[in-house]
Design a protein around this motif. Structure first.
Motif, PDB file in Angstrom:
ATOM      1  N   ALA A   6      49.957  27.017 -24.498  1.00 53.84           N
ATOM      2  CA  ALA A   6      50.803  25.939 -25.032  1.00 53.84           C
ATOM      3  C   ALA A   6      51.496  25.197 -23.901  1.00 53.84           C
ATOM      4  CB  ALA A   6      51.829  26.501 -26.011  1.00 53.84           C
ATOM      5  N   LEU A   7      51.995  25.937 -22.935  1.00 53.29           N
ATOM      6  CA  LEU A   7      52.654  25.288 -21.787  1.00 53.29           C
ATOM      7  C   LEU A   7      51.663  24.464 -20.971  1.00 53.29           C
ATOM      8  CD1 LEU A   7      55.040  28.136 -20.591  1.00 53.29           C
ATOM      9  CD2 LEU A   7      55.645  26.029 -21.807  1.00 53.29           C
ATOM     10  N   LEU A   8      50.477  24.994 -20.787  1.00 52.25           N
ATOM     11  CA  LEU A   8      49.454  24.280 -20.025  1.00 52.25           C
ATOM     12  C   LEU A   8      49.043  22.983 -20.710  1.00 52.25           C
ATOM     13  CD1 LEU A   8      47.580  24.471 -17.530  1.00 52.25           C
ATOM     14  CD2 LEU A   8      45.919  25.585 -19.012  1.00 52.25           C
ATOM     15  N   LEU A   9      48.914  23.037 -22.034  1.00 53.37           N
ATOM     16  CA  LEU A   9      48.508  21.849 -22.782  1.00 53.37           C
ATOM     17  C   LEU A   9      49.597  20.786 -22.828  1.00 53.37           C
ATOM     18  CD1 LEU A   9      46.333  20.538 -24.639  1.00 53.37           C
ATOM     19  CD2 LEU A   9      47.525  21.588 -26.550  1.00 53.37           C
ATOM     20  N   THR A  10      50.852  21.200 -22.922  1.00 50.31           N
ATOM     21  CA  THR A  10      51.933  20.233 -23.140  1.00 50.31           C
ATOM     22  C   THR A  10      52.790  19.946 -21.910  1.00 50.31           C
ATOM     23  OG1 THR A  10      53.395  21.988 -23.949  1.00 50.31           O
ATOM     24  CG2 THR A  10      52.093  20.783 -25.595  1.00 50.31           C
TER      25      THR A  10
ATOM     26  N   PHE B 273      46.562  37.695 -26.162  1.00 47.82           N
ATOM     27  CA  PHE B 273      47.900  38.247 -26.333  1.00 47.82           C
ATOM     28  C   PHE B 273      48.947  37.145 -26.423  1.00 47.82           C
ATOM     29  CE2 PHE B 273      45.607  41.690 -24.094  1.00 47.82           C
ATOM     30  CZ  PHE B 273      45.688  42.644 -25.091  1.00 47.82           C
ATOM     31  N   LYS B 274      50.149  37.549 -26.803  1.00 45.20           N
ATOM     32  CA  LYS B 274      51.263  36.616 -27.006  1.00 45.20           C
ATOM     33  C   LYS B 274      51.499  35.738 -25.783  1.00 45.20           C
ATOM     34  CE  LYS B 274      56.236  36.829 -27.839  1.00 45.20           C
ATOM     35  NZ  LYS B 274      57.366  37.720 -28.121  1.00 45.20           N
ATOM     36  N   ARG B 275      51.563  36.341 -24.629  1.00 43.81           N
ATOM     37  CA  ARG B 275      51.833  35.569 -23.395  1.00 43.81           C
ATOM     38  C   ARG B 275      50.708  34.567 -23.099  1.00 43.81           C
ATOM     39  NH1 ARG B 275      57.049  36.181 -22.713  1.00 43.81           N
ATOM     40  NH2 ARG B 275      57.692  38.298 -22.336  1.00 43.81           N
ATOM     41  N   GLY B 276      49.500  34.934 -23.422  1.00 48.16           N
ATOM     42  CA  GLY B 276      48.384  34.014 -23.208  1.00 48.16           C
ATOM     43  C   GLY B 276      48.497  32.778 -24.081  1.00 48.16           C
ATOM     44  N   HIS B 277      48.904  32.956 -25.327  1.00 47.83           N
ATOM     45  CA  HIS B 277      49.085  31.811 -26.220  1.00 47.83           C
ATOM     46  C   HIS B 277      50.244  30.933 -25.744  1.00 47.83           C
ATOM     47  CE1 HIS B 277      46.048  32.652 -29.137  1.00 47.83           C
ATOM     48  NE2 HIS B 277      46.508  33.870 -29.354  1.00 47.83           N
ATOM     49  N   GLN B 278      51.295  31.563 -25.281  1.00 44.75           N
ATOM     50  CA  GLN B 278      52.431  30.796 -24.774  1.00 44.75           C
ATOM     51  C   GLN B 278      52.038  30.024 -23.517  1.00 44.75           C
ATOM     52  OE1 GLN B 278      55.192  34.038 -24.458  1.00 44.75           O
ATOM     53  NE2 GLN B 278      55.981  33.724 -26.535  1.00 44.75           N
TER      54      GLN B 278
ATOM     55  N   ALA C   7      56.265  22.957 -28.900  1.00 50.17           N
ATOM     56  CA  ALA C   7      54.897  23.487 -28.923  1.00 50.17           C
ATOM     57  C   ALA C   7      54.897  24.966 -28.545  1.00 50.17           C
ATOM     58  CB  ALA C   7      54.006  22.692 -27.977  1.00 50.17           C
ATOM     59  N   PHE C   8      55.720  25.326 -27.578  1.00 51.87           N
ATOM     60  CA  PHE C   8      55.845  26.720 -27.162  1.00 51.87           C
ATOM     61  C   PHE C   8      56.321  27.581 -28.330  1.00 51.87           C
ATOM     62  CE2 PHE C   8      58.355  30.216 -25.371  1.00 51.87           C
ATOM     63  CZ  PHE C   8      57.452  30.763 -24.477  1.00 51.87           C
TER      64      PHE C   8
END
Length: 115
Positions: free
Chosen positions: A10-14, A2-7, A32-33
């Motif tokens: 992105a936050l976790l990676l960056t 879902f959308k929140r999971g992708h966001q 990135a977010f």
């Protein structure tokens, strides 16, 4: 995913970029977010229903295209900023956009089942 999971991915990676580079890292995290959902342009919600979901927009080559566009836009927007070369801003924005799309691909890889 879902959308929140992708966001979140992105936050976790960056997020480490913010810790390492301060304000520039925070800028990269935000960029990135904002780009992490770009591969989902193939969803019917965006009225591009002719593309298969998880097709070519979910490839490394698409990430490179997004990064190239981000470089051009970032370099163009850097023109009014005094003291910073346009190509530097473009490179930072391109890397952040690339990481945003990669975070999407990694998150989808976690949720894509076999069969």
């Amino acid at each position: 995913m879902f959308k929140r999971g992708h966001q979140g991915a992105a936050l976790l990676l960056t997020a480490p970029l913010t810790a390492l580079f301060g304000a520039i890292g925070l800028f990269m995290t935000i960029a990135a977010f904002l780009t992490c959902r770009t591969p989902d342009l193939d969803l019917p919600d965006y009225r591009l229903g002719v593309l298969a979901h998880r097709g070519w927009t979910h490839t490394i080559w698409f990430a490179v295209i997004v990064a190239a566009v981000a470089f051009i836009v970032g370099a163009g927007l850097a023109f009014p900023i005094v003291g910073i070369e346009g190509w530097v801003v473009g490179a930072v924005v391109a890397l952040a956009a690339y990481l945003g799309v990669l975070s999407h691909l990694f998150a989808d890889a976690l949720t894509k089942g076999r069969g």
